[in-house]
Structures are given as C-alpha cells and as structure tokens.
Scaffold this motif. Structure first.
Motif, PDB file in Angstrom:
ATOM      1  N   PRO A 100       0.816  -1.229   0.000  1.00  0.00           N
ATOM      2  CA  PRO A 100       0.000   0.000   0.000  1.00  0.00           C
ATOM      3  C   PRO A 100       0.845   1.272   0.000  1.00  0.00           C
ATOM      4  O   PRO A 100       0.498   2.253  -0.642  1.00  0.00           O
ATOM      5  N   LEU A 101       1.944   1.279   0.765  1.00  0.00           N
ATOM      6  CA  LEU A 101       2.897   2.387   0.737  1.00  0.00           C
ATOM      7  C   LEU A 101       4.058   1.967  -0.138  1.00  0.00           C
ATOM      8  O   LEU A 101       4.784   1.020   0.194  1.00  0.00           O
ATOM      9  N   ALA A 160       6.284  -0.043   6.854  1.00  0.00           N
ATOM     10  CA  ALA A 160       4.979  -0.539   6.412  1.00  0.00           C
ATOM     11  C   ALA A 160       5.125  -1.791   5.565  1.00  0.00           C
ATOM     12  O   ALA A 160       4.338  -2.746   5.691  1.00  0.00           O
ATOM     13  N   GLN A 161       6.126  -1.819   4.691  1.00  0.00           N
ATOM     14  CA  GLN A 161       6.333  -2.991   3.843  1.00  0.00           C
ATOM     15  C   GLN A 161       6.776  -4.195   4.662  1.00  0.00           C
ATOM     16  O   GLN A 161       6.349  -5.331   4.405  1.00  0.00           O
ATOM     17  N   SER A 162       7.620  -3.970   5.666  1.00  0.00           N
ATOM     18  CA  SER A 162       8.017  -5.069   6.549  1.00  0.00           C
ATOM     19  C   SER A 162       6.817  -5.604   7.313  1.00  0.00           C
ATOM     20  O   SER A 162       6.671  -6.817   7.512  1.00  0.00           O
ATOM     21  N   TRP A 163       5.947  -4.702   7.738  1.00  0.00           N
ATOM     22  CA  TRP A 163       4.733  -5.114   8.443  1.00  0.00           C
ATOM     23  C   TRP A 163       3.835  -5.960   7.547  1.00  0.00           C
ATOM     24  O   TRP A 163       3.298  -6.994   7.971  1.00  0.00           O
ATOM     25  N   LEU A 520      -2.736   8.625   2.417  1.00  0.00           N
ATOM     26  CA  LEU A 520      -3.165   8.958   3.778  1.00  0.00           C
ATOM     27  C   LEU A 520      -4.126   7.914   4.335  1.00  0.00           C
ATOM     28  O   LEU A 520      -4.079   7.571   5.528  1.00  0.00           O
ATOM     29  N   LYS A 521      -4.989   7.380   3.480  1.00  0.00           N
ATOM     30  CA  LYS A 521      -5.892   6.321   3.939  1.00  0.00           C
ATOM     31  C   LYS A 521      -5.117   5.043   4.256  1.00  0.00           C
ATOM     32  O   LYS A 521      -5.433   4.332   5.216  1.00  0.00           O
ATOM     33  N   GLU A 525      -4.871   2.990   7.890  1.00  0.00           N
ATOM     34  CA  GLU A 525      -4.995   1.547   8.085  1.00  0.00           C
ATOM     35  C   GLU A 525      -3.785   0.982   8.817  1.00  0.00           C
ATOM     36  O   GLU A 525      -3.914   0.176   9.744  1.00  0.00           O
ATOM     37  N   PHE A 526      -2.602   1.407   8.396  1.00  0.00           N
ATOM     38  CA  PHE A 526      -1.365   0.949   9.014  1.00  0.00           C
ATOM     39  C   PHE A 526      -1.328   1.341  10.485  1.00  0.00           C
ATOM     40  O   PHE A 526      -1.001   0.535  11.366  1.00  0.00           O
ATOM     41  N   GLU A 527      -1.692   2.590  10.774  1.00  0.00           N
ATOM     42  CA  GLU A 527      -1.657   3.063  12.161  1.00  0.00           C
ATOM     43  C   GLU A 527      -2.635   2.274  13.030  1.00  0.00           C
ATOM     44  O   GLU A 527      -2.307   1.889  14.158  1.00  0.00           O
ATOM     45  N   TRP A 528      -3.844   2.015  12.505  1.00  0.00           N
ATOM     46  CA  TRP A 528      -4.803   1.258  13.307  1.00  0.00           C
ATOM     47  C   TRP A 528      -4.264  -0.133  13.617  1.00  0.00           C
ATOM     48  O   TRP A 528      -4.393  -0.620  14.740  1.00  0.00           O
TER      49      TRP A 528
END
Length: 557
Positions: A100-101, A160-163, A520-521, A525-528
């Motif tokens: 996503p990022l 984010a990609q590692s997550w 930003l969306k 999602e990542f932050e949640w």
C-alpha cells in the motif's frame, strides 16, 4: 509425488537487471543462469530480484530448466516488479501482493512507485502430506535513498512494507506451512524493519541463527559503532557477517579507474582477503520458519548459510551483480521430546550443574581475556586449540575480529543445535525473537505520524496549487478577450500561460485527489493495525470512541 527431500537448498539474488541502465545486463544475467545450473549443492528454490525483463528471466529459465523446471515471472505496475521465483517442485498457487505504501510518483527518477514493489507469493508442494507445503515470499522493499537523515520519509515505507510481508508470513505459518521469505529487504540486522519481520511473524533470520554475533551494519553505523569493534576485513565480512552488499570483492563497487582494468583479455585483478571493508553490509536475507512441527513430527532447521555467486564473469571479469547471493540449506530434524527432568537433589543434576558452572566460568574467563562483555548466546562448546591460537594472533595484529561465539561448522552441526532451533518455535520465549517490544511499536507510530504530517502538507499545497492555477488560467483567458485587435502575440502568450498553468495545476490536483488521499488512507490503516497490535500485546494505545445508544442512555464502545 516424489518423497519429501531431507534438505532444501535456497538461493536469493538481486540480479541488478535494470533495462537500459544496468551495465552488461544480458551477459551478466545469462551467466547467472549458467552458474545456478551448475551450482553445488543444486538449488531447490531460487528467488530473484531486479530481474526486470522477461527476456532475462527466460534466459535464466532455459539454462536452469533441468534442475528448476518450474518458475514464475511476476508482473506489477507499469514497469514490472522485477521479481521471479524458480522451483524444483510445481508451483500450485501464485499471487502478487503490492505494498500500500510504495514510493511516490513524483520521485519518477527513483522509479519505486512505477515498478509496483510488492511481494511475489508462491505455494509449492514438496511432499504428499497435507502440511508438506512451502509458501515462498520474494520481495524487494523500498531503497533507503535518504540515508540517515532524521526526516527520512522512506523509513515509514520500509516499516509498512516489513509489516505487510510479516502479516503474509504469519498467515502462512498459521496454516502450518513452511514459510520462506527471501529478497533484498534494504534493511540492516536488528533494525526496526528487521524486528518487524522476525517478531510479527514466526520466522528466523537464517544467518543470525548460525551467526548470532554478526554485525549490525557497516562499521560507521551507530549500532555497529556502539559495539566498539575494529573495521572488519573483506573476508570476515563475507564469512561471518554475511555482507553481500557494498564490499570490496564486488567489482561494481570499485572506482571507475579500477573498473577499467577489467575486460576481455585483461589479467585478473585480485582483492586481498585482508582488505578493510568499512562499507560492507547485509541487505539481502532469507527468513525461514520450521513448518508444522507437530503434524510433521519434526521441523525444518538451518544447516548452512553463506554468501554465494561471488565468481566473476568468465570473459568480462566483472561481478555478476552489484549484490552477491545469500544461500542457505534447511534440513528436516525430527522432534525429540526431552527426558524427564531429574530431581533437584539427584546426583545427575548436581553433576550437570557442576559441568554447567565450570563451562560458564571458562566462557567468562575467555571473554575477560579478549576484553569482551558477557554474552548469553555463548555456548559451552570449546573451540579447538589450533583455531583459538590462530584467532588470538589475528586479533592481536588487528586482521580479524574475535567472535563472541564459535561459528557453527557448515558441514557438521550437532543434533542438539537442531533441537534447540526447534525449541525456539515450540517455545518462542526461549529465543531472542519474543513479541515486538513496546518501544518498537512506539517507533513505528512515530514514523506514521511524521510521514502523515508530511503527506497532509503535500496534499494541501498541491490542492491550493490546483485552484491557483485554475484562477490564473481563467484570468489569462479573460485577458485574451480584452486584448486589442492586432496584438496577436499578447493573445498567444496569454493562451500559452493559461494552458501551461492549467496543465501543471491539474496534475497537482489529481495527485492530491488520487495519490495523496490514497496514501493517507493507507497510513490510517497501518496506524490502526499497529495500535491494535500494541494494545493486544501490552494494553492501552487504542483510542476507544464511545456512543450513546438512543434515549436509553446506554453507552457502547
């Protein structure tokens, strides 16, 4: 279906195969295919990165078709993801998961957004049993273009990609499959991204399984400097640190004048093993799970890990890529239940405690001799006297680094070591890969907040630019209307300014509407997900919104 193999040989290589950009691309990738075909031991699964063209992929497939008859070239975005997987066994399922990022279209000279970086996923069956399945995840994460800058905007991308890849691996492990993640992760060992991969998913970094005291980055990196170790040699970085990138053995890291010494008919240019290597680091990884230990009656453990593909092109004398390969062998080890523990006052227990205490004292004495802090990862196994003497001499003259733990042999690893590897999966609390620490969650959330603020500023600026450009375009057209006849050149200039302004503004407006809002969306999602995972692990950290349920006044969350 053939019987399951006792071992699985793995290879991961960044091929540096950018079309029109990478030098000697066709010749090098063709030789990569030839070297894979004659490699010993024969690879069973190969993950390739930066293999951008199907032409190069098919060239490699033709040469490896007898040992790796199955393969998949993955397509993504406008320019392709550059990912491919080759296999000895059939690929039952395949998918391409895009991150996503994934970079920014405004950084077109970097190209990460245009290649659609993501994870190439393949499900491979290696045996007839239901759980004899390998799920391979091949990736090339976002490069660290901005280095150690405190405002490095790409740190959030890699986190984010590692997550995301860790979630994919965790799902495969929960299905009871053998999980393999291979590729160029563009991170250094024990970094935040490394912790996300190893702690969010049930996998181990195969190199650190055998070399738990290997480096944490190049010698100038803060984490490595904190260990207060001398600059390693080129050979030490290959053998012990697994530094497959940026080392002096790779000719593509040489200066232009030195590269000019290479070529057809020219004498070879050797590199001394004692050459200082301050820049060599590990960016390429193989992460592996164990499979369903209970269903299989055992699990897959690490037998060997090494840096490979270090040979040069037989005619051109250059390295085959700007990375060396990372290779590993997994072997299946049956799970043995531990014998009943003796009573605390038994003679056997007292003898074992005495032996353990003696071994611990000897280890502490050796560490004090080499001025090293105690390390719990050190085993009680003693190195041969000749090896210790050689190491003492090397440490004294500064040529090599002293290991804090004996490096396991690549050909003879004791069954107790194999069992210890299985125990880390059966009892994760016995390893250093426990749940992700709270400060790691906080660091990820800080990255998200920082990058979110940046993207919000970008969205606002570009939206304002669109409306300003629209106003300028309208003003120019109005000016054309009131331009006196006979002043055609003024009208032409006003129309040109109007067109250029509206075009630039429209591009920025579309970027604000489509890209920045989308990103930003994705950040939300990542932050949640991170907040939710932190709350589950440690409690707190998630904002709960209360609502009043109608006239009853009942509060719900």
């Amino acid at each position: 279906m053939e019987d399951p193999p006792p071992e699985i040989n793995l290879v991961s290589l960044n091929c540096w195969g950018l079309k029109y950009i990478s030098k000697l691309r066709r010749e090098r990738l063709s030789e990569i295919g030839r070297q894979l075909a004659i490699a010993s031991p024969q690879p069973h699964i190969v993950a390739l990165q930066e293999c951008w063209t199907e032409e190069d992929y098919l060239s490699i497939r033709r040469q490896t078709r007898f040992i790796l008859p199955y393969g998949k070239f993955y397509h993504s975005a406008a320019l392709g993801g550059g990912l491919a997987i080759l296999s000895r066994w059939p690929i039952e399922e395949s998918s391409m998961f895009r991150y996503p990022l994934n970079g920014r279209p405004t950084a077109f000279w970097r190209g990460d957004w245009y290649v659609g970086k993501g994870v190439a996923c393949a499900k491979i069956r290696y045996g007839p049993a239901p759980k004899q399945v390998i799920e391979v995840f091949n990736t090339h994460t976002h490069a660290d273009y901005e280095g150690a800058r405190p405002d490095n905007s790409y740190s959030c991308h890699r986190a984010a990609q590692s997550w995301e890849i860790a979630k994919l691996m965790r799902g495969a492990a929960e299905r009871g499959h053998l999980v393999l993640a291979m590729g160029d992760f563009n991170m250094i060992p024990m970094s935040l991204e490394h912790q996300l991969v190893t702690n969010v998913s049930a996998v181990r970094d195969v190199w650190r399984v055998l070399h738990p005291d290997s480096s944490l980055g190049p010698s100038h990196h803060l984490a490595e400097q904190a260990r207060r170790r001398p600059v390693p040699t080129a050979e030490f970085n290959i053998q012990e640190n697994g530094a497959a990138s940026d080392g002096p053995y790779n000719t593509w890291r040489w200066s232009k004048s030195r590269q000019n010494l290479l070529g057809p008919g020219k004498p070879p240019v050797p590199v001394s093993p004692d050459t200082p290597d301050p820049l060599g680091k590990r960016l390429d990884y193989i992460f592996a799970g164990a499979g369903d230990i209970h269903a299989l009656g055992g699990g897959w453990v690490v037998k060997r890990a090494n840096v490979g593909m270090m040979m040069r092109h037989p005619v051109l004398s250059c390295s085959l890529s700007d990375h060396f390969s990372v290779e590993a062998t997994l072997t299946f080890h049956p799970h043995h239940q531990p014998p009943p523990s003796p009573s605390p006052d038994s003679d056997a227990n007292r003898r074992e405690s005495s032996i353990t205490a003696t071994a611990t004292l000897q280890t502490a004495q050796q560490q004090q001799q080499y001025h090293q802090p105690p390390d719990e990862s050190i085993t009680a196994a003693a190195s041969p006297t000749t090896e210790k003497s050689r190491t003492d001499s090397a440490v004294h003259n500064g040529a090599y680094l002293q290991l804090q733990s004996p490096a396991p042999s690549s050909t003879n690893i004791l069954d107790t070591t194999y069992q210890a590897q299985l125990d880390t999966f059966l009892d994760p609390s016995s390893s250093d890969a426990d749940a992700l620490p709270a400060d790691a969650y906080d660091a990820v959330l800080a990255l998200i907040r920082s990058y979110t603020a940046r993207e919000e500023r970008q969205l606002t600026w570009r939206a304002r630019h669109f409306f300003a450009a629209l106003a300028v375009a309208i003003a120019c057209l109005v000016g054309v209307w009131f331009t006196p006849s006979g002043n055609n050149y003024i009208s032409f200039i006003l129309v040109l300014v109007s067109s250029l302004s509206l075009t630039a503004g429209t591009v920025d407006g579309l970027m604000a509407l489509l890209f920045f809002r989308s990103e930003l969306k994705a950040l939300k999602e990542f932050e949640w997900e991170v907040r939710n995972a932190r709350a589950i692990s440690f409690g707190g950290g998630v904002e709960e919104i209360e609502f009043q349920d109608g006239p009853s006044g009942k509060r719900i969350q």
